[in-house]
Design a protein around this motif. Structure first.
Motif, PDB file in Angstrom:
ATOM      1  N   GLY A   1      64.943  57.828  35.142  1.00 15.47           N
ATOM      2  CA  GLY A   1      64.354  57.738  33.810  1.00 15.47           C
ATOM      3  C   GLY A   1      63.526  56.484  33.565  1.00 15.47           C
ATOM      4  N   PHE A   2      63.309  55.682  34.609  1.00 16.72           N
ATOM      5  CA  PHE A   2      62.535  54.454  34.423  1.00 16.72           C
ATOM      6  C   PHE A   2      61.081  54.799  34.147  1.00 16.72           C
ATOM      7  CE2 PHE A   2      59.790  51.046  35.884  1.00 16.72           C
ATOM      8  CZ  PHE A   2      60.334  49.948  35.236  1.00 16.72           C
ATOM      9  N   GLU A   3      60.544  54.283  33.056  1.00 18.49           N
ATOM     10  CA  GLU A   3      59.133  54.439  32.712  1.00 18.49           C
ATOM     11  C   GLU A   3      58.650  53.163  32.056  1.00 18.49           C
ATOM     12  OE1 GLU A   3      58.891  57.862  30.147  1.00 18.49           O
ATOM     13  OE2 GLU A   3      58.516  59.183  31.853  1.00 18.49           O
ATOM     14  N   LEU A   4      57.498  52.727  32.498  1.00 18.85           N
ATOM     15  CA  LEU A   4      56.897  51.513  31.961  1.00 18.85           C
ATOM     16  C   LEU A   4      55.400  51.752  31.878  1.00 18.85           C
ATOM     17  CD1 LEU A   4      57.575  48.542  31.191  1.00 18.85           C
ATOM     18  CD2 LEU A   4      57.114  47.949  33.558  1.00 18.85           C
ATOM     19  N   GLU A   5      54.835  51.576  30.698  1.00 23.72           N
ATOM     20  CA  GLU A   5      53.398  51.771  30.522  1.00 23.72           C
ATOM     21  C   GLU A   5      52.713  50.413  30.595  1.00 23.72           C
ATOM     22  OE1 GLU A   5      50.292  54.005  27.532  1.00 23.72           O
ATOM     23  OE2 GLU A   5      52.204  53.315  26.735  1.00 23.72           O
ATOM     24  N   ILE A   6      51.666  50.357  31.430  1.00 28.48           N
ATOM     25  CA  ILE A   6      50.909  49.112  31.582  1.00 28.48           C
ATOM     26  C   ILE A   6      49.419  49.413  31.472  1.00 28.48           C
ATOM     27  CG2 ILE A   6      52.672  48.053  33.052  1.00 28.48           C
ATOM     28  CD1 ILE A   6      50.789  48.548  35.462  1.00 28.48           C
ATOM     29  N   PRO A   7      48.617  48.382  31.204  1.00 24.69           N
ATOM     30  CA  PRO A   7      47.170  48.607  31.227  1.00 24.69           C
ATOM     31  C   PRO A   7      46.728  48.964  32.638  1.00 24.69           C
ATOM     32  CG  PRO A   7      47.705  46.371  30.472  1.00 24.69           C
ATOM     33  CD  PRO A   7      48.961  46.999  30.912  1.00 24.69           C
ATOM     34  N   GLU A   8      45.630  49.680  32.746  1.00 25.66           N
ATOM     35  CA  GLU A   8      45.063  49.913  34.071  1.00 25.66           C
ATOM     36  C   GLU A   8      44.622  48.555  34.619  1.00 25.66           C
ATOM     37  OE1 GLU A   8      41.022  51.816  35.322  1.00 25.66           O
ATOM     38  OE2 GLU A   8      42.478  53.424  34.899  1.00 25.66           O
ATOM     39  N   VAL A   9      45.072  48.234  35.806  1.00 21.67           N
ATOM     40  CA  VAL A   9      44.789  46.930  36.397  1.00 21.67           C
ATOM     41  C   VAL A   9      44.399  47.097  37.858  1.00 21.67           C
ATOM     42  CG1 VAL A   9      46.248  45.520  34.899  1.00 21.67           C
ATOM     43  CG2 VAL A   9      47.268  46.646  36.846  1.00 21.67           C
ATOM     44  N   HIS A  10      43.644  46.128  38.357  1.00 21.41           N
ATOM     45  CA  HIS A  10      43.240  46.134  39.763  1.00 21.41           C
ATOM     46  C   HIS A  10      43.438  44.735  40.328  1.00 21.41           C
ATOM     47  CE1 HIS A  10      41.497  50.096  39.325  1.00 21.41           C
ATOM     48  NE2 HIS A  10      40.966  49.671  38.188  1.00 21.41           N
ATOM     49  N   LEU A  11      44.008  44.684  41.505  1.00 19.88           N
ATOM     50  CA  LEU A  11      44.177  43.415  42.199  1.00 19.88           C
ATOM     51  C   LEU A  11      42.889  43.130  42.961  1.00 19.88           C
ATOM     52  CD1 LEU A  11      45.986  41.053  42.984  1.00 19.88           C
ATOM     53  CD2 LEU A  11      46.881  42.445  44.851  1.00 19.88           C
ATOM     54  N   ILE A  12      42.198  42.064  42.577  1.00 24.32           N
ATOM     55  CA  ILE A  12      40.920  41.710  43.183  1.00 24.32           C
ATOM     56  C   ILE A  12      41.127  40.758  44.355  1.00 24.32           C
ATOM     57  CG2 ILE A  12      38.643  40.686  42.747  1.00 24.32           C
ATOM     58  CD1 ILE A  12      39.250  43.291  41.159  1.00 24.32           C
ATOM     59  N   ARG A  13      42.026  39.812  44.186  1.00 27.38           N
ATOM     60  CA  ARG A  13      42.258  38.804  45.221  1.00 27.38           C
ATOM     61  C   ARG A  13      43.712  38.362  45.160  1.00 27.38           C
ATOM     62  NH1 ARG A  13      38.144  34.678  44.128  1.00 27.38           N
ATOM     63  NH2 ARG A  13      36.788  36.420  44.499  1.00 27.38           N
ATOM     64  N   LYS A  14      44.341  38.224  46.336  1.00 26.94           N
ATOM     65  CA  LYS A  14      45.740  37.787  46.388  1.00 26.94           C
ATOM     66  C   LYS A  14      45.869  36.597  47.334  1.00 26.94           C
ATOM     67  CE  LYS A  14      48.891  39.994  48.814  1.00 26.94           C
ATOM     68  NZ  LYS A  14      49.787  41.045  49.273  1.00 26.94           N
ATOM     69  N   ASN A  15      46.524  35.544  46.852  1.00 23.23           N
ATOM     70  CA  ASN A  15      46.845  34.371  47.658  1.00 23.23           C
ATOM     71  C   ASN A  15      45.599  33.730  48.277  1.00 23.23           C
ATOM     72  OD1 ASN A  15      48.871  32.572  48.559  1.00 23.23           O
ATOM     73  ND2 ASN A  15      48.904  33.560  50.555  1.00 23.23           N
ATOM     74  N   GLU A  16      44.555  33.597  47.503  1.00 22.07           N
ATOM     75  CA  GLU A  16      43.310  32.964  47.958  1.00 22.07           C
ATOM     76  C   GLU A  16      43.540  31.459  48.074  1.00 22.07           C
ATOM     77  OE1 GLU A  16      40.066  32.063  49.421  1.00 22.07           O
ATOM     78  OE2 GLU A  16      40.079  34.169  48.793  1.00 22.07           O
ATOM     79  N   VAL A  17      43.270  30.896  49.261  1.00 23.13           N
ATOM     80  CA  VAL A  17      43.564  29.475  49.498  1.00 23.13           C
ATOM     81  C   VAL A  17      42.376  28.688  50.058  1.00 23.13           C
ATOM     82  CG1 VAL A  17      46.047  29.830  49.781  1.00 23.13           C
ATOM     83  CG2 VAL A  17      44.552  29.997  51.775  1.00 23.13           C
ATOM     84  N   ARG A  18      41.211  29.292  50.129  1.00 24.29           N
ATOM     85  CA  ARG A  18      40.056  28.580  50.709  1.00 24.29           C
ATOM     86  C   ARG A  18      39.767  27.265  50.007  1.00 24.29           C
ATOM     87  NH1 ARG A  18      35.595  33.141  50.760  1.00 24.29           N
ATOM     88  NH2 ARG A  18      36.744  33.641  48.892  1.00 24.29           N
ATOM     89  N   HIS A  19      40.007  27.213  48.706  1.00 21.07           N
ATOM     90  CA  HIS A  19      39.726  25.989  47.941  1.00 21.07           C
ATOM     91  C   HIS A  19      40.690  24.856  48.300  1.00 21.07           C
ATOM     92  CE1 HIS A  19      42.871  28.037  45.710  1.00 21.07           C
ATOM     93  NE2 HIS A  19      43.161  26.888  45.137  1.00 21.07           N
ATOM     94  N   LEU A  20      41.753  25.169  49.040  1.00 18.72           N
ATOM     95  CA  LEU A  20      42.756  24.175  49.406  1.00 18.72           C
ATOM     96  C   LEU A  20      42.531  23.563  50.803  1.00 18.72           C
ATOM     97  CD1 LEU A  20      45.950  26.037  48.146  1.00 18.72           C
ATOM     98  CD2 LEU A  20      44.682  24.211  46.992  1.00 18.72           C
ATOM     99  N   GLU A  21      41.524  24.074  51.525  1.00 20.78           N
ATOM    100  CA  GLU A  21      41.278  23.584  52.882  1.00 20.78           C
ATOM    101  C   GLU A  21      41.080  22.077  52.886  1.00 20.78           C
ATOM    102  OE1 GLU A  21      38.069  25.798  54.636  1.00 20.78           O
ATOM    103  OE2 GLU A  21      39.187  27.672  54.508  1.00 20.78           O
ATOM    104  N   GLY A  22      41.787  21.417  53.796  1.00 19.10           N
ATOM    105  CA  GLY A  22      41.684  19.973  53.923  1.00 19.10           C
ATOM    106  C   GLY A  22      42.623  19.204  53.007  1.00 19.10           C
ATOM    107  N   MET A  23      43.338  19.925  52.147  1.00 21.58           N
ATOM    108  CA  MET A  23      44.271  19.266  51.229  1.00 21.58           C
ATOM    109  C   MET A  23      45.690  19.409  51.764  1.00 21.58           C
ATOM    110  SD  MET A  23      42.790  20.551  47.580  1.00 21.58           S
ATOM    111  CE  MET A  23      43.729  19.407  46.595  1.00 21.58           C
ATOM    112  N   ASP A  24      46.534  18.455  51.473  1.00 23.36           N
ATOM    113  CA  ASP A  24      47.921  18.481  51.885  1.00 23.36           C
ATOM    114  C   ASP A  24      48.758  19.066  50.742  1.00 23.36           C
ATOM    115  OD1 ASP A  24      50.225  18.129  53.367  1.00 23.36           O
ATOM    116  OD2 ASP A  24      50.484  16.040  52.714  1.00 23.36           O
ATOM    117  N   VAL A  25      49.032  20.397  50.826  1.00 21.86           N
ATOM    118  CA  VAL A  25      49.841  21.058  49.784  1.00 21.86           C
ATOM    119  C   VAL A  25      51.094  21.651  50.375  1.00 21.86           C
ATOM    120  CG1 VAL A  25      48.330  21.639  47.885  1.00 21.86           C
ATOM    121  CG2 VAL A  25      48.176  22.941  49.960  1.00 21.86           C
TER     122      VAL A  25
END
Length: 115
Positions: A91-115
């Motif tokens: 019986g589980f039902e959950l209504e959500i807006p229509e959504v699209h995943l465009i990018r996941k775990n993007e890390v290019r901006h972190l290159e050269g950084m110590d994280v």
């Protein structure tokens, strides 16, 4: 309860997107995994294996035109229709807006950084 909060977050992001073209939200990786699984209709069991790097960027497109979809016990989030049929309808039902995943775990901006 966490899935309901994630669905509410998507609704809130959709409302904010009506007045702003870009929105920044920050969260912990465990919650992000659940939210991204919900968005991508990806198995929660699979999301446990994802490495969400600190400072990574995830981009989600939330429909602001009122289009919505249902998440049920047979959704990919819980293993898909075959698993849902084996488990039975809880019986589980959950209504959500229509959504699209465009990018996941993007890390290019972190290159050269110590994280």
């Amino acid at each position: 309860e966490v899935l309901e909060r994630a669905a509410q977050s998507l609704d809130e992001l959709g409302k904010m997107a009506m007045t702003s073209s870009s929105i920044l939200a920050v969260s912990h990786s465990a919650y992000l995994k659940i939210l991204l699984s919900l968005v991508g209709d990806t198995s929660l069991a699979e999301s446990v294996l994802w490495k969400i790097q600190n400072g990574s960027v995830n981009v989600v497109d939330v429909n602001v035109e009122g289009k919505r979809r249902w998440v049920t016990s047979k959704s990919g989030l819980f293993g898909g229709e075959i698993v849902g049929n084996l488990r039975g309808n809880n019986g589980f039902e959950l209504e959500i807006p229509e959504v699209h995943l465009i990018r996941k775990n993007e890390v290019r901006h972190l290159e050269g950084m110590d994280v």
